[in-house]
Structures are given as C-alpha cells and as structure tokens.
Design a protein around this motif. Sequence first.
Motif, PDB file in Angstrom:
ATOM      1  N   ASP A 120      -8.284   2.439   4.626  1.00 49.35           N
ATOM      2  CA  ASP A 120      -7.747   2.121   3.446  1.00 49.35           C
ATOM      3  C   ASP A 120      -8.742   2.156   1.628  1.00 49.35           C
ATOM      4  N   GLU A 124       0.602  -1.098  -0.244  1.00 51.42           N
ATOM      5  CA  GLU A 124      -0.200   0.003   0.109  1.00 51.42           C
ATOM      6  C   GLU A 124       0.661   1.519   0.230  1.00 51.42           C
ATOM      7  N   HIS A 173      -2.213   7.713   6.788  1.00 49.85           N
ATOM      8  CA  HIS A 173      -2.112   6.523   6.750  1.00 49.85           C
ATOM      9  C   HIS A 173      -1.226   5.534   7.495  1.00 49.85           C
ATOM     10  N   HIS A 224      -0.547   2.710   9.858  1.00 52.77           N
ATOM     11  CA  HIS A 224       0.680   1.401   9.699  1.00 52.77           C
ATOM     12  C   HIS A 224       1.268   1.484  10.652  1.00 52.77           C
ATOM     13  N   HIS A 261      -9.405   0.476  10.087  1.00 48.01           N
ATOM     14  CA  HIS A 261      -8.540   0.662   8.802  1.00 48.01           C
ATOM     15  C   HIS A 261      -9.245   0.647   7.680  1.00 48.01           C
TER      16      HIS A 261
HETATM   17 FE   LIG Z   1      -4.080   0.875   5.553  1.00 50.31          FE
END
Ligand SMILES: [Fe+2]
Length: 122
Positions: free
Chosen positions: A106, A46, A61, A65, A101
């Motif tokens: 996402d 990603e 983002h 993570h 998430h």
């Molecule tokens: Fe992600």
Amino acid sequence: MDDEHRTIFQATGELQNALHNDAPLFEVQEILHRLISIVEDHFAHEEKLMRGAHYASFDWHRQQHNTARKRLRRYAPLIEAGDHQAGTELTEFLTGWLEDHTSVTDRMLGAHLRNQERSFIR
Ligand SMILES: [Fe+2]
C-alpha cells in the motif's frame, strides 16, 4: 487510505478480543460482518484508484487482496457457525497479512499516486 487501514486493524482486534473473551456468537458474527464489509470496501476503493492511475503493479497488488479475500471467504462460514479455532486462525492471518500489505504494497501505491499528482505541472 490510512484511516481505512486503521479501521481494519481495529475491527480485527475487536474480533480477536471477542473470541478471546468468549463473547456470544451474535457479537462475533456482528464484528465479522463489519470486518468483511470494511475490507471489501477498502479493496474496491484501492483497486478503483489503481485502475484510474493505470498503476503498473495493479495485478501484483490485487493478487495480495485476493489472497485475503480467499481466506475470508473460506473462514467466514466456519466462524459464523461458532468455530472458535477458525476465528483465531483468521485473526492471526489478517494481522500478519495487514502488516506486510500496508507496510510495503500500500505504501508503494501511495507513493505512486502522490508522484502522479506532483507530475501535473501547469
Ligand atoms: Fe491494498
């Protein structure tokens, strides 16, 4: 991306079951290693997509993570050593984290990438 999420959910569920059923430690370790490697591969994938797309919310983002990475790093050695409670805490954390998430962060990335594809007009 959705397939990757599914495998993460599945591996988390497997870990949860293994702990719940008092599976032998080597089995718990095997699932944990697999879970960590698919999560890491997924995040890397990603983040590569986001870099390539000059995604504006990249930092936000990636921070999410990193929260999961930090938790995995802290809990993995405990679970390796047979700490049952740590295993349960990690699977609870991951279940909630994944829900949040994948349902928001996402999806936003997915929408961005799709829009970028559509904006290429010949
Ligand atoms: Fe992600």
